[in-house]
Design a protein around this motif. Structure first.
Motif, PDB file in Angstrom:
ATOM      1  N   SER A 119       0.867  -1.459   0.103  1.00 46.90           N
ATOM      2  CA  SER A 119       0.026  -0.080  -0.132  1.00 46.90           C
ATOM      3  C   SER A 119       1.100   1.318   0.045  1.00 46.90           C
ATOM      4  N   THR A 120       1.998   1.223   1.084  1.00 49.03           N
ATOM      5  CA  THR A 120       2.839   2.240   0.756  1.00 49.03           C
ATOM      6  C   THR A 120       3.467   2.516  -0.382  1.00 49.03           C
ATOM      7  N   LEU A 121       4.031   1.652  -0.899  1.00 55.15           N
ATOM      8  CA  LEU A 121       4.755   1.512  -2.408  1.00 55.15           C
ATOM      9  C   LEU A 121       3.905   2.172  -3.500  1.00 55.15           C
ATOM     10  N   LEU A 122       2.524   1.853  -3.529  1.00 56.85           N
ATOM     11  CA  LEU A 122       1.415   2.242  -4.497  1.00 56.85           C
ATOM     12  C   LEU A 122       1.157   3.896  -4.206  1.00 56.85           C
ATOM     13  N   MET A 123       1.264   4.159  -2.888  1.00 53.48           N
ATOM     14  CA  MET A 123       1.296   5.572  -2.665  1.00 53.48           C
ATOM     15  C   MET A 123       2.477   6.376  -3.066  1.00 53.48           C
ATOM     16  N   LEU A 124       3.586   5.817  -3.225  1.00 53.31           N
ATOM     17  CA  LEU A 124       4.913   6.434  -3.473  1.00 53.31           C
ATOM     18  C   LEU A 124       5.114   6.104  -4.902  1.00 53.31           C
ATOM     19  N   LYS A 125       4.319   5.665  -5.917  1.00 58.21           N
ATOM     20  CA  LYS A 125       4.491   5.053  -6.933  1.00 58.21           C
ATOM     21  C   LYS A 125       5.106   6.179  -7.997  1.00 58.21           C
ATOM     22  N   ASP A 126       4.791   7.428  -7.741  1.00 56.11           N
ATOM     23  CA  ASP A 126       5.200   8.673  -8.750  1.00 56.11           C
ATOM     24  C   ASP A 126       6.596   8.864  -8.349  1.00 56.11           C
ATOM     25  N   GLN A 127       6.840   8.510  -7.172  1.00 53.23           N
ATOM     26  CA  GLN A 127       8.355   9.080  -6.510  1.00 53.23           C
ATOM     27  C   GLN A 127       9.542   7.990  -6.909  1.00 53.23           C
ATOM     28  N   ILE A 128       8.790   6.616  -7.400  1.00 56.90           N
ATOM     29  CA  ILE A 128       9.912   5.627  -7.786  1.00 56.90           C
ATOM     30  C   ILE A 128      10.834   5.936  -8.883  1.00 56.90           C
ATOM     31  N   PRO A 129      12.107   5.944  -8.702  1.00 55.09           N
ATOM     32  CA  PRO A 129      13.181   6.019  -9.746  1.00 55.09           C
ATOM     33  C   PRO A 129      13.168   4.963 -10.960  1.00 55.09           C
ATOM     34  N   LYS A 130      13.237   5.509 -12.067  1.00 52.27           N
ATOM     35  CA  LYS A 130      12.985   4.469 -13.164  1.00 52.27           C
ATOM     36  C   LYS A 130      13.769   3.192 -12.876  1.00 52.27           C
ATOM     37  N   LYS A 131      14.890   3.248 -12.390  1.00 53.35           N
ATOM     38  CA  LYS A 131      15.673   2.128 -12.160  1.00 53.35           C
ATOM     39  C   LYS A 131      14.990   0.998 -11.330  1.00 53.35           C
ATOM     40  N   SER A 132      14.146   1.608 -10.421  1.00 52.38           N
ATOM     41  CA  SER A 132      13.266   0.713  -9.466  1.00 52.38           C
ATOM     42  C   SER A 132      12.089   0.339  -9.910  1.00 52.38           C
ATOM     43  N   LYS A 133      11.589   0.861 -11.120  1.00 50.81           N
ATOM     44  CA  LYS A 133       9.896   0.498 -11.458  1.00 50.81           C
ATOM     45  C   LYS A 133       9.912  -0.846 -11.586  1.00 50.81           C
ATOM     46  N   GLU A 134      10.698  -1.598 -12.149  1.00 53.46           N
ATOM     47  CA  GLU A 134      10.626  -3.096 -12.687  1.00 53.46           C
ATOM     48  C   GLU A 134      10.537  -3.854 -11.332  1.00 53.46           C
ATOM     49  N   SER A 135      11.437  -3.576 -10.359  1.00 54.58           N
ATOM     50  CA  SER A 135      11.344  -4.191  -9.106  1.00 54.58           C
ATOM     51  C   SER A 135      10.123  -3.798  -8.214  1.00 54.58           C
ATOM     52  N   ALA A 136       9.782  -2.864  -8.394  1.00 50.01           N
ATOM     53  CA  ALA A 136       8.443  -2.448  -7.721  1.00 50.01           C
ATOM     54  C   ALA A 136       7.254  -3.282  -8.125  1.00 50.01           C
ATOM     55  N   ARG A 137       7.168  -3.287  -9.480  1.00 50.34           N
ATOM     56  CA  ARG A 137       6.210  -3.983 -10.075  1.00 50.34           C
ATOM     57  C   ARG A 137       6.476  -5.645  -9.622  1.00 50.34           C
ATOM     58  N   LYS A 138       7.365  -6.255  -9.793  1.00 52.50           N
ATOM     59  CA  LYS A 138       7.699  -7.459  -9.041  1.00 52.50           C
ATOM     60  C   LYS A 138       7.338  -7.668  -7.547  1.00 52.50           C
ATOM     61  N   PHE A 139       7.500  -6.726  -6.874  1.00 53.63           N
ATOM     62  CA  PHE A 139       7.047  -6.826  -5.448  1.00 53.63           C
ATOM     63  C   PHE A 139       5.414  -6.783  -5.418  1.00 53.63           C
ATOM     64  N   ILE A 140       4.868  -5.823  -6.007  1.00 52.60           N
ATOM     65  CA  ILE A 140       3.348  -5.761  -5.903  1.00 52.60           C
ATOM     66  C   ILE A 140       2.884  -6.997  -6.701  1.00 52.60           C
ATOM     67  N   ARG A 141       3.379  -7.627  -7.620  1.00 54.97           N
ATOM     68  CA  ARG A 141       3.029  -9.082  -8.320  1.00 54.97           C
ATOM     69  C   ARG A 141       3.025  -9.991  -7.194  1.00 54.97           C
ATOM     70  N   LYS A 142       4.117 -10.077  -6.347  1.00 56.62           N
ATOM     71  CA  LYS A 142       4.214 -11.187  -5.448  1.00 56.62           C
ATOM     72  C   LYS A 142       2.674 -11.132  -4.620  1.00 56.62           C
ATOM     73  N   ILE A 143       2.285  -9.871  -4.029  1.00 54.78           N
ATOM     74  CA  ILE A 143       1.334  -9.652  -3.253  1.00 54.78           C
ATOM     75  C   ILE A 143      -0.171 -10.333  -4.248  1.00 54.78           C
ATOM     76  N   VAL A 144      -0.165  -9.836  -5.374  1.00 55.54           N
ATOM     77  CA  VAL A 144      -1.280 -10.112  -6.286  1.00 55.54           C
ATOM     78  C   VAL A 144      -1.337 -11.567  -6.321  1.00 55.54           C
ATOM     79  N   GLU A 145      -0.381 -12.054  -6.651  1.00 57.66           N
ATOM     80  CA  GLU A 145      -0.350 -13.715  -6.862  1.00 57.66           C
ATOM     81  C   GLU A 145      -1.033 -14.309  -5.641  1.00 57.66           C
TER      82      GLU A 145
END
Length: 388
Positions: A119-145
């Motif tokens: 939830s915190t990550l989603l609130m900060l998503k616009d601040q996530i640097p480009k280099k971390s966006k794919e890792s952020a998506r992978k982290f969210i995907r773990k929860i989704v799965e």
């Protein structure tokens, strides 16, 4: 448990400043693993002078380096169960302001999946640097799965069980066999020796027909308190959108309206479409959803919100009442916060419930049952009372 082990545990709980006292009692000496535990916990819960980086802690506006946090995460995961790791990770964010935990790709990969952090990550998503966006998506995907494993099969079964029994299809599908109708039509083929009906033909529910199918509208509040509810709602939305037996619309709102239906192919894409935070205008969003209704008797409207209206509450109540009066099936699902506790405006909830509209917090694992009961036109009173 031996006295020495008890003393060591209390020493870990109370911190390094108590070591001399425990030594005086003839205990409290820590093993190598316990010293690692003590260091990992002191980084978050220790007093002045303790924490990341040892002695002085961060100075000059600089936080601890990524290698330091990476080592801390590694120690944490090796020493404690995942449930404890998730709690300490959350405390690290709150107590130490370690938002970089969520912005560094190598750190995101080491985090234990957790709803609060997601939830915190989603609130900060616009601040996530480009280099971390794919890792952020992978982290969210773990929860989704994880949530998808819990919900998908039951949601599909619930919708199938609630299908119109009169609509049959020539296309075979084991999960869609209309057993009662098939048996009635084949009673003349009863075999006394086998003590069984041998069907000449099997009838199936038509899962692909779009005529008179249900339209499920999820109107989802995206204010800051809705993090966990948004994650569960997104997974539910994508499961429903993948089923031809129902039409699904997903609307997100704060003071603005966003129709996220086109993103329902992937729950992660859907989650990143939400803009968490900001004000709330529930009445405005309901007005938009009213325009989506084509066949009221075949429309199920879920308002998923904490009901804290920043706009016109009288308009909100009027809109909800209009939807119900038109024949739409209306259900209000209240926000769930930490630990699954409901979080909502009690006065607005009371007034909506007084209209005869179910208004309650539902544990995520009960969503399939809620969906099935609603599609079948059954009362939700029992389910609501179980959840308070």
């Amino acid at each position: 448990m031996a006295q020495s082990e008890q003393l060591s545990r209390w020493r870990l709980i109370l911190g390094s400043e108590t070591e001399q006292s425990f030594t005086g009692m003839g205990g409290g000496t820590l093993s190598q693993d316990e010293l690692l535990m003590d260091g990992a916990l002191s980084a978050i819960y220790g007093g002045p002078g303790e924490g990341f980086g040892g002695g002085g802690g961060p100075t000059g506006g600089r936080g601890p380096s990524s290698p330091v946090i990476s080592k801390w995460l590694g120690d944490l995961r090796s020493l404690f169960d995942p449930e404890i790791v998730a709690v300490v990770q959350n405390d690290a964010i709150e107590r130490k302001g370690l938002k970089q935990l969520l912005l560094e790709p190598e750190l995101l990969e080491g985090l234990e999946p957790d709803l609060n952090l997601a939830s915190t990550l989603l609130m900060l998503k616009d601040q996530i640097p480009k280099k971390s966006k794919e890792s952020a998506r992978k982290f969210i995907r773990k929860i989704v799965e994880e949530i998808n494993k819990m919900l998908e099969n039951d949601v599909r079964r619930a919708v199938t069980a609630a299908l119109n029994r009169r609509a049959h299809s020539p296309l075979p599908s084991a999960s869609a066999i209309d057993f009662p109708y098939t048996i009635r039509r084949n009673l003349q083929n009863y075999n006394p020796e086998l003590k069984a009906v041998i069907p000449e033909r099997v009838w199936f529910f038509d899962r692909s027909s779009k005529i008179n199918r249900w339209h499920i509208i999820l109107d989802i509040d995206q204010s800051g308190s809705m993090g966990q509810s948004i994650i569960y709602s997104s997974v539910l939305s994508c499961v429903l959108a993948s089923m031809s037996a129902v039409k699904t619309s997903v609307v997100a709102f704060d003071t603005q309206i966003m129709d996220l239906t086109p993103l329902c192919a992937d729950p992660v894409d859907l989650l990143f479409g939400f803009q968490m935070g900001g004000g709330t205008d529930i009445a405005k969003s309901i007005a938009y959803c009213q325009e989506l209704v084509e066949s009221p008797a075949k429309t199920l409207f879920f308002l998923i919100s904490d009901l804290y209206e920043g706009g016109n509450r009288a308009a909100l109540l009027r809109r909800v009442e209009e939807l119900k009066a038109s024949g739409v099936t209306v259900v209000v699902l209240l926000a769930i916060a930490d630990g699954g506790k409901p979080f909502y405006d009690p006065e607005t909830a009371r007034r909506i419930a007084a209209m005869g509209i179910p208004c309650f917090a539902c544990a995520p694992e009960r969503l399939p049952e809620l969906l099935e009961r609603t599609l079948k036109g059954q009362s939700l009173e029992g389910l609501a009372s179980q959840k308070g």
